[in-house]
Design a protein around this motif. Structure first.
Motif, PDB file in Angstrom:
ATOM      1  N   ALA A 132       0.854  -1.183   0.000  1.00 15.52           N
ATOM      2  CA  ALA A 132       0.000   0.000   0.000  1.00 15.52           C
ATOM      3  C   ALA A 132       0.895   1.239   0.000  1.00 15.52           C
ATOM      4  O   ALA A 132       2.051   1.183   0.420  1.00 15.52           O
ATOM      5  N   PRO A 133       0.366   2.373  -0.448  1.00 15.96           N
ATOM      6  CA  PRO A 133       1.165   3.603  -0.489  1.00 15.96           C
ATOM      7  C   PRO A 133       1.734   3.943   0.886  1.00 15.96           C
ATOM      8  O   PRO A 133       1.012   3.944   1.887  1.00 15.96           O
ATOM      9  N   GLY A 134       3.033   4.201   0.924  1.00 15.00           N
ATOM     10  CA  GLY A 134       3.674   4.588   2.167  1.00 15.00           C
ATOM     11  C   GLY A 134       3.948   3.456   3.131  1.00 15.00           C
ATOM     12  O   GLY A 134       4.403   3.694   4.251  1.00 15.00           O
ATOM     13  N   ASP A 142      -7.534  -3.258   2.257  1.00 19.47           N
ATOM     14  CA  ASP A 142      -6.931  -4.212   1.314  1.00 19.47           C
ATOM     15  C   ASP A 142      -6.404  -3.515   0.060  1.00 19.47           C
ATOM     16  O   ASP A 142      -5.768  -4.148  -0.784  1.00 19.47           O
ATOM     17  N   THR A 143      -6.679  -2.231  -0.067  1.00 21.74           N
ATOM     18  CA  THR A 143      -6.199  -1.466  -1.222  1.00 21.74           C
ATOM     19  C   THR A 143      -4.680  -1.473  -1.272  1.00 21.74           C
ATOM     20  O   THR A 143      -4.015  -1.102  -0.294  1.00 21.74           O
ATOM     21  N   ALA A 144      -4.137  -1.908  -2.395  1.00 26.60           N
ATOM     22  CA  ALA A 144      -2.680  -2.025  -2.553  1.00 26.60           C
ATOM     23  C   ALA A 144      -2.368  -2.504  -3.960  1.00 26.60           C
ATOM     24  O   ALA A 144      -3.272  -2.913  -4.708  1.00 26.60           O
ATOM     25  N   VAL A 145      -1.097  -2.461  -4.296  1.00 27.29           N
ATOM     26  CA  VAL A 145      -0.610  -3.171  -5.478  1.00 27.29           C
ATOM     27  C   VAL A 145      -0.248  -4.585  -5.028  1.00 27.29           C
ATOM     28  O   VAL A 145       0.498  -4.759  -4.058  1.00 27.29           O
ATOM     29  N   GLY A 205       2.974  -6.554 -10.820  1.00 26.38           N
ATOM     30  CA  GLY A 205       1.987  -6.011  -9.889  1.00 26.38           C
ATOM     31  C   GLY A 205       0.674  -5.664 -10.559  1.00 26.38           C
ATOM     32  O   GLY A 205       0.631  -5.330 -11.748  1.00 26.38           O
ATOM     33  N   THR A 206      -0.403  -5.758  -9.775  1.00 25.02           N
ATOM     34  CA  THR A 206      -1.718  -5.369 -10.249  1.00 25.02           C
ATOM     35  C   THR A 206      -2.419  -4.587  -9.135  1.00 25.02           C
ATOM     36  O   THR A 206      -2.362  -4.970  -7.965  1.00 25.02           O
ATOM     37  N   GLN A 207      -3.065  -3.485  -9.503  1.00 20.61           N
ATOM     38  CA  GLN A 207      -3.664  -2.594  -8.510  1.00 20.61           C
ATOM     39  C   GLN A 207      -5.039  -3.108  -8.090  1.00 20.61           C
ATOM     40  O   GLN A 207      -5.876  -3.438  -8.945  1.00 20.61           O
ATOM     41  N   VAL A 208      -5.251  -3.158  -6.790  1.00 22.77           N
ATOM     42  CA  VAL A 208      -6.560  -3.457  -6.226  1.00 22.77           C
ATOM     43  C   VAL A 208      -6.987  -2.256  -5.381  1.00 22.77           C
ATOM     44  O   VAL A 208      -6.260  -1.838  -4.481  1.00 22.77           O
ATOM     45  N   THR A 209      -8.147  -1.706  -5.697  1.00 21.91           N
ATOM     46  CA  THR A 209      -8.679  -0.567  -4.963  1.00 21.91           C
ATOM     47  C   THR A 209     -10.060  -0.923  -4.426  1.00 21.91           C
ATOM     48  O   THR A 209     -10.945  -1.310  -5.204  1.00 21.91           O
ATOM     49  N   VAL A 210     -10.209  -0.806  -3.112  1.00 29.95           N
ATOM     50  CA  VAL A 210     -11.487  -1.098  -2.476  1.00 29.95           C
ATOM     51  C   VAL A 210     -12.057   0.223  -1.956  1.00 29.95           C
ATOM     52  O   VAL A 210     -11.517   0.819  -1.020  1.00 29.95           O
TER      53      VAL A 210
END
Length: 118
Positions: free
Chosen positions: A40-42, A90-93, A111-116
């Protein structure tokens, strides 16, 4: 040269489901333990799920136990991550990783992006 290609990411509402796929080529899939990581970012990259080269054993991060399922299809050289009851956290690459069961040589997917999100 070995390669891993992920697919199946996208945008989903909280409580929804996604299935990620990772298809291997250029190496003997059945010799490799397969893992899914996410970042996840950061945040640092986190190990989410593991399956052994035989598929007989699996392991999960506490944060996804009971919601995610890792599986593999040797005939298709593919590992899956079924994700249910998704949460915004769960949002993350999500990255696919292959590690040789004896030599520990490794491959990574892109990698594949998942955004919830609602």
């Amino acid at each position: 040269q070995g390669q891993l290609v992920e697919s199946g990411g996208g945008l989903v509402q909280p409580g929804g489901s996604l299935r990620l796929s990772c298809t291997a080529s250029g190496f003997t899939f059945s010799n490799y333990n397969m893992r899914w990581y996410r970042q996840a970012p950061g945040k640092e990259r986190e190990l989410v799920a593991t399956t052994t080269n035989t598929g007989h054993f699996t392991n999960y991060a506490d944060s996804v136990k009971g919601r995610f399922t890792i599986s593999r299809d040797t005939a298709k050289n593919t590992v899956y991550l079924q994700m249910n009851s998704l949460k915004p956290e769960d949002t993350a690459v999500y990255y696919c990783n292959a590690v040789h069961s004896l030599t520990y040589g490794a491959y990574w997917g892109q990698g594949t992006q998942v955004t919830v999100s609602s």
